[in-house]
Design an enzyme around this catalytic site. Structure first.
Site, PDB file in Angstrom:
ATOM      1  N   SER A   1     -11.255   2.566  -3.721  1.00  0.00           N
ATOM      2  CA  SER A   1     -11.418   3.946  -3.263  1.00  0.00           C
ATOM      3  C   SER A   1     -10.959   4.871  -4.377  1.00  0.00           C
ATOM      4  O   SER A   1      -9.875   4.665  -4.945  1.00  0.00           O
ATOM      5  CB  SER A   1     -10.584   4.185  -1.997  1.00  0.00           C
ATOM      6  OG  SER A   1     -10.794   5.480  -1.486  1.00  0.00           O
ATOM      7  N   GLU A   2     -11.769   5.875  -4.707  1.00  0.00           N
ATOM      8  CA  GLU A   2     -11.489   6.666  -5.905  1.00  0.00           C
ATOM      9  C   GLU A   2     -10.275   7.572  -5.790  1.00  0.00           C
ATOM     10  O   GLU A   2      -9.902   8.235  -6.758  1.00  0.00           O
ATOM     11  CB  GLU A   2     -12.711   7.496  -6.326  1.00  0.00           C
ATOM     12  CG  GLU A   2     -13.139   8.548  -5.350  1.00  0.00           C
ATOM     13  CD  GLU A   2     -14.321   8.087  -4.511  1.00  0.00           C
ATOM     14  OE1 GLU A   2     -15.124   8.939  -4.131  1.00  0.00           O
ATOM     15  OE2 GLU A   2     -14.433   6.879  -4.238  1.00  0.00           O
TER      16      GLU A   2
END
Length: 449
Positions: A289-290
């Protein structure tokens, strides 16, 4: 001295011009440099900690959505009524909390961010011309398009940490690290609010995320609401939906077949976030997840909910054994694979978020999951994208509830799979672009659970 100049060029005002000296010795030379930088200052009143932020200042505010935002320092800005602010943030949260409060009082006149999110007030002010947004320039190098922009700096950075020691070193917790770390290093004056101040030595040196050279002021926050933007939980007896009658389920059950054992995959918000439910237990997929997580687990049970642990969609999540956290600066469709997923001109403004970075790597396989047509039954796969692009010629495969297309950056679309009961003519009628038909066209596949 060359090393000092190099360090100064990297750290900016962090290595101010202080006294420096050089001693010469027989057979060689040695040198040293010292700085007269002041010690970190500790405050008890957040208003005093931001008291010298004046009208027209440029400030960075850490956080991702509502996770890891400096609640007390934002509240202090509301009290000082400072205005005409340029704010740099990953996004602007919601109307009733965080940066949304400063928008409500119209203290912000310019926003530099990658994602406006679901803040309708920000969207309204932008579309009405009351709020400025940063625009970047695109240049082409060696056949690839890149963003060309100046490094982002600010007068002040308002940062949310977890703990600090009395020496001024700071650590962060879980995904609340996000953009706080790089912002702390990029402003002339960094102001950090933390939940706890501990004795020097309580934090192991190797565990420190931001050393005190980057920290100017620290305040222990009086209280934290830690509002959760999208509380998402699972029940002990939750069952995976196996029916393909639901359009979104049909799409993700096909997309789950893209996973391979040992693969690292980023899940965009929306349909892709359903993917963890359909990964085969026989393979290991490392989900990223960024906002700074590697090793995403399932949604938490009610008693496992942690406001400091969210995914890019602002949903509460868990972390699998072996997972890790890091700062957000480290994480990171048309006929020919152009992707436009962030704005409908004149209607909705969200921002591309991390998508522009994620699709830019030539080594990354990009799979788009989406519904074939919009609510007006108009094709979403078109001959040419007319909306602002997130990425150019970056998509490798498109999966909808009707079909699977492979995308070639020069020749365009090839129909690879077709949902049972539909014909090629049906797909032509609902697709706004011509496409080739694979000689090995087959029924649309679904992962078996």
């Amino acid at each position: 001295m060359a090393a000092l100049r190099l360090l100064a060029s990297v750290l900016g005002r962090r290595v101010p011009a202080g006294r420096s000296g050089r001693a010469l010795a027989k057979g060689g030379a040695c040198g040293f440099a010292c700085s007269a930088r002041a010690h970190v200052r500790f405050y008890t009143d957040p208003v005093k900690a931001v008291g010298d932020i004046t009208d027209g200042s440029r400030i960075m505010i850490g956080g991702f959505g509502l996770c890891g935002i400096p609640e007390n320092l934002i509240g202090a800005l509301l009290k000082t009524r400072v205005k005409d602010l340029t704010v740099i943030s990953s996004n602007v949260g919601v109307e009733s909390f965080g940066l949304g409060l400063l928008l409500g009082t119209k203290q912000i006149t310019r926003i530099i961010c990658s994602y406006l999110g679901e803040n309708s007030l920000c969207e309204h002010q932008y579309l009405a011309g009351e709020l400025e947004l940063e625009i970047t320039e695109v240049r082409e190098f060696h056949g690839q398009h890149y963003l060309l922009e100046h490094a982002i700096t600010a007068d002040f950075a308002l940062v949310k940490g977890w703990k600090a020691d009395w020496a001024g070193n700071v650590i962060f917790r879980a995904s609340a690290r996000n953009f706080n770390v790089p912002m702390c290093k990029a402003a002339r004056t960094s102001v950090v609010e933390v939940e706890e101040i501990v004795d020097v030595g309580s934090i192991a040196p190797e565990d420190i995320h931001v050393p005190n050279i980057y920290v100017d002021r620290i305040i222990q926050g009086e209280k934290y609401e830690k509002r959760i933007e999208r509380l998402t939980v699972r029940e002990e007896d939750d069952e995976i939906c196996t029916s393909s009658d639901n359009i979104r389920t049909r799409i993700i059950k096909r997309a789950a077949l893209e996973f391979e054992d040992g693969m690292y995959a980023n899940l965009g918000i929306g349909i892709p976030l359903l993917a963890p439910n359909y990964i085969s237990p026989n393979i290991t997929v490392h989900l990223h997840s960024e906002n700074g997580i590697l090793g995403l687990g399932p949604f938490p049970l009610k008693e496992e909910v942690d406001a400091d642990l969210i995914n890019a969609g602002k949903q509460t999540v868990t972390l699998l054994p072996g997972g890790s956290f890091f700062s957000s600066d480290e994480s990171f469709v048309s006929k020919y694979g152009d992707l436009a997923n962030w704005m409908i001109p004149g209607k909705k403004v969200t921002g591309m978020g991390g998508a522009m970075d994620l699709v830019s790597s030539s080594k990354t396989r990009v799979v788009v999951t989406m519904e074939h047509c919009n609510k007006a039954n108009e094709p979403k796969i078109v001959e040419k994208c007319t909306m602002p692009l997130t990425g150019k010629r970056c998509v490798d495969r498109i999966i909808t509830e009707k079909a699977v297309f492979d995308v070639h950056k020069k020749t365009g679309l090839t129909l690879m799979e077709l949902w049972d009961g539909l014909t090629v003519e049906d797909i032509k009628k609902s697709t706004g672009s011509p496409f080739a038909i694979s000689p090995s066209l087959r029924p649309m596949q679904q992962v078996k659970m």
